[in-house]
Design a protein around this motif. Structure first.
Motif, mmCIF file in Angstrom:
data_model
loop_
_atom_site.group_PDB
_atom_site.id
_atom_site.type_symbol
_atom_site.label_atom_id
_atom_site.label_comp_id
_atom_site.label_asym_id
_atom_site.label_seq_id
_atom_site.Cartn_x
_atom_site.Cartn_y
_atom_site.Cartn_z
ATOM 1 N N ALA A 177 22.652 6.684 -9.530
ATOM 2 C CA ALA A 177 21.468 7.497 -9.240
ATOM 3 C C ALA A 177 21.458 8.771 -10.077
ATOM 4 N N ARG A 178 22.609 9.399 -10.230
ATOM 5 C CA ARG A 178 22.674 10.616 -11.044
ATOM 6 C C ARG A 178 22.420 10.314 -12.515
ATOM 7 N N ALA A 179 22.874 9.152 -12.961
ATOM 8 C CA ALA A 179 22.717 8.791 -14.372
ATOM 9 C C ALA A 179 21.281 8.447 -14.721
ATOM 10 N N THR A 180 20.567 7.841 -13.784
ATOM 11 C CA THR A 180 19.199 7.388 -14.068
ATOM 12 C C THR A 180 18.124 8.307 -13.514
ATOM 13 N N GLY A 181 18.478 9.112 -12.500
ATOM 14 C CA GLY A 181 17.482 9.957 -11.850
ATOM 15 C C GLY A 181 16.743 9.261 -10.732
ATOM 16 N N PHE A 182 17.169 8.038 -10.384
ATOM 17 C CA PHE A 182 16.512 7.263 -9.333
ATOM 18 C C PHE A 182 17.548 6.700 -8.359
ATOM 19 N N GLY A 183 17.254 6.787 -7.067
ATOM 20 C CA GLY A 183 18.023 6.051 -6.083
ATOM 21 C C GLY A 183 17.471 4.638 -6.017
ATOM 22 N N CYS A 184 18.332 3.658 -5.847
ATOM 23 C CA CYS A 184 17.893 2.264 -5.802
ATOM 24 C C CYS A 184 18.571 1.543 -4.644
ATOM 25 N N GLU A 190 16.977 -3.478 4.439
ATOM 26 C CA GLU A 190 16.233 -4.621 4.962
ATOM 27 C C GLU A 190 16.372 -5.756 3.956
ATOM 28 N N ALA A 191 16.583 -6.958 4.452
ATOM 29 C CA ALA A 191 16.958 -8.082 3.588
ATOM 30 C C ALA A 191 15.911 -8.441 2.553
ATOM 31 N N GLU A 192 14.650 -8.127 2.804
ATOM 32 C CA GLU A 192 13.584 -8.524 1.879
ATOM 33 C C GLU A 192 12.979 -7.360 1.110
ATOM 34 N N ILE A 193 13.557 -6.161 1.224
ATOM 35 C CA ILE A 193 12.925 -4.971 0.654
ATOM 36 C C ILE A 193 13.763 -4.353 -0.469
ATOM 37 N N HIS A 194 13.081 -4.032 -1.553
ATOM 38 C CA HIS A 194 13.668 -3.325 -2.697
ATOM 39 C C HIS A 194 12.995 -1.961 -2.778
ATOM 40 N N SER A 195 13.782 -0.898 -2.898
ATOM 41 C CA SER A 195 13.210 0.452 -2.931
ATOM 42 C C SER A 195 13.769 1.269 -4.087
ATOM 43 N N LEU A 196 12.921 2.131 -4.615
ATOM 44 C CA LEU A 196 13.300 3.090 -5.644
ATOM 45 C C LEU A 196 12.826 4.467 -5.216
ATOM 46 N N SER A 197 13.621 5.496 -5.508
ATOM 47 C CA SER A 197 13.295 6.860 -5.093
ATOM 48 C C SER A 197 13.578 7.857 -6.195
ATOM 49 N N ARG A 226 9.565 -0.932 -14.115
ATOM 50 C CA ARG A 226 9.241 0.119 -15.089
ATOM 51 C C ARG A 226 8.007 0.896 -14.637
ATOM 52 N N LEU A 227 7.000 0.175 -14.129
ATOM 53 C CA LEU A 227 5.789 0.839 -13.645
ATOM 54 C C LEU A 227 6.111 1.764 -12.474
ATOM 55 N N ILE A 228 6.890 1.278 -11.527
ATOM 56 C CA ILE A 228 7.235 2.088 -10.358
ATOM 57 C C ILE A 228 7.980 3.352 -10.769
ATOM 58 N N LYS A 229 8.926 3.229 -11.673
ATOM 59 C CA LYS A 229 9.687 4.400 -12.103
ATOM 60 C C LYS A 229 8.805 5.405 -12.832
ATOM 61 N N THR A 230 7.884 4.903 -13.658
ATOM 62 C CA THR A 230 6.957 5.799 -14.345
ATOM 63 C C THR A 230 6.118 6.579 -13.348
ATOM 64 N N GLU A 231 5.617 5.872 -12.335
ATOM 65 C CA GLU A 231 4.762 6.519 -11.340
ATOM 66 C C GLU A 231 5.568 7.426 -10.407
ATOM 67 N N LEU A 232 6.820 7.067 -10.145
ATOM 68 C CA LEU A 232 7.670 7.949 -9.327
ATOM 69 C C LEU A 232 7.912 9.279 -10.021
ATOM 70 N N ILE A 233 8.086 9.237 -11.325
ATOM 71 C CA ILE A 233 8.272 10.484 -12.073
ATOM 72 C C ILE A 233 7.041 11.375 -11.924
ATOM 73 N N LYS A 234 5.861 10.771 -12.063
ATOM 74 C CA LYS A 234 4.621 11.543 -11.897
ATOM 75 C C LYS A 234 4.526 12.131 -10.489
ATOM 76 N N ALA A 235 4.809 11.299 -9.487
ATOM 77 C CA ALA A 235 4.706 11.759 -8.106
ATOM 78 C C ALA A 235 5.734 12.842 -7.803
ATOM 79 N N SER A 236 6.945 12.682 -8.325
ATOM 80 C CA SER A 236 7.985 13.690 -8.113
ATOM 81 C C SER A 236 7.569 15.028 -8.706
#
Length: 269
Positions: A177-184, A190-197, A226-236
């Motif tokens: 997380a520190r290396a990429t800037g995202f928690g994953c 939850e067994a069916e859920i993937h999250s990025l922060s 890639r789309l989610i990470k791009t948009e997370l940066i904007k939202a952050s």
């Protein structure tokens, strides 16, 4: 944990999906004996933090909680500052976007927004986030106060076969997380859920919370990630700005390097 802390911790078990809880049920949820739980509830009731439904005799949040929530939002309007970026994040990614805020060593749910694009989607129905098993929690461990790690290591429940349950496994996730800037979190809570922060900051200059996208895991292709990470940066950036904060160099540098180098990394705070 002090008696006062244990007493107040009972409040975290109430939610929109579980607005009323009986004494026996609360004992099971909190993992405490009946006499101690009842004594703590009596203290909360005296202070107005809980009340009993006169019909069911179950406990529910009391008026003092509403008063404090109104004061909090009036003086530190976190939810308002997150609403528009959350809506945009959910709209562009087609997934559930949510924001959490840190208080002490606990990460609380603040707001969420579901995209109507898919019939099956992640639903945020918890009030606090396990630090070791969620993307939001990993953001807190990577960028928040050091005391959060001790709190995480003391409560490493296994939620799925993918949950990190050792200090070594958790350390690897924090390092990433520190290396990429995202928690994953890949099906670890939850067994069916993937999250990025991505982390959020306020006027104090310190970590204040996380903005996240929770997706059905089978929908997360490399392109979608890639789309989610791009948009997370904007939202952050937007939420941090709305909260009077500024993103630190270590976060923006992480986004601009390694696997994140293709994402939008405008240096404007």
């Amino acid at each position: 944990m002090s008696s006062a802390t244990k007493t107040l911790a009972l409040l975290s078990h109430f939610s929109a999906d579980r607005p009323e809880i009986g004494l026996s049920q609360l004992c099971r949820i909190a993992g405490r004996d009946k006499a101690t739980t009842y004594r703590h509830l009596q203290a909360l009731e005296t202070a107005g933090f809980v009340e009993q439904n006169p019909t069911t005799k179950h406990y529910r949040l009391g008026p003092a909680v509403l008063q404090l929530a109104q004061v909090r939002e009036a003086t530190v309007p976190r939810k308002l500052g997150a609403q528009l970026p959350l809506s945009q994040l959910a709209d562009v990614t087609g997934e559930t976007a949510h924001v959490s805020v840190v208080s002490g060593t606990t990460l609380y749910a603040l707001a969420s927004c579901e995209s109507p694009r898919h019939g099956t989607r992640a639903i945020i129905d918890i009030t606090t986030f396990p630090l070791h098993a969620t993307a939001s929690g990993l953001c807190a461990l990577a960028f928040g106060p050091d005391a959060m790690l001790e709190a995480a290591l003391s409560q490493m429940d296994r939620f799925t076969p993918h949950t990190a349950t050792t200090a070594e496994a958790l350390s690897d996730l924090i390092t990433d997380a520190r290396a990429t800037g995202f928690g994953c979190s890949d099906r670890s809570f939850e067994a069916e859920i993937h999250s990025l922060s991505a982390p959020l900051y306020d006027q104090t200059g310190l970590f204040a919370g996380a903005v996240s996208v929770a997706s059905v895991a089978t929908r997360v292709s490399p392109e979608q990630e890639r789309l989610i990470k791009t948009e997370l940066i904007k939202a952050s950036r937007d939420i941090t700005r709305n909260w009077g904060g500024q993103l630190p160099a270590n976060v923006t540098s992480a986004w601009a390097s390694g696997s994140s180098r293709h994402y939008e990394t405008d240096s404007t705070p």
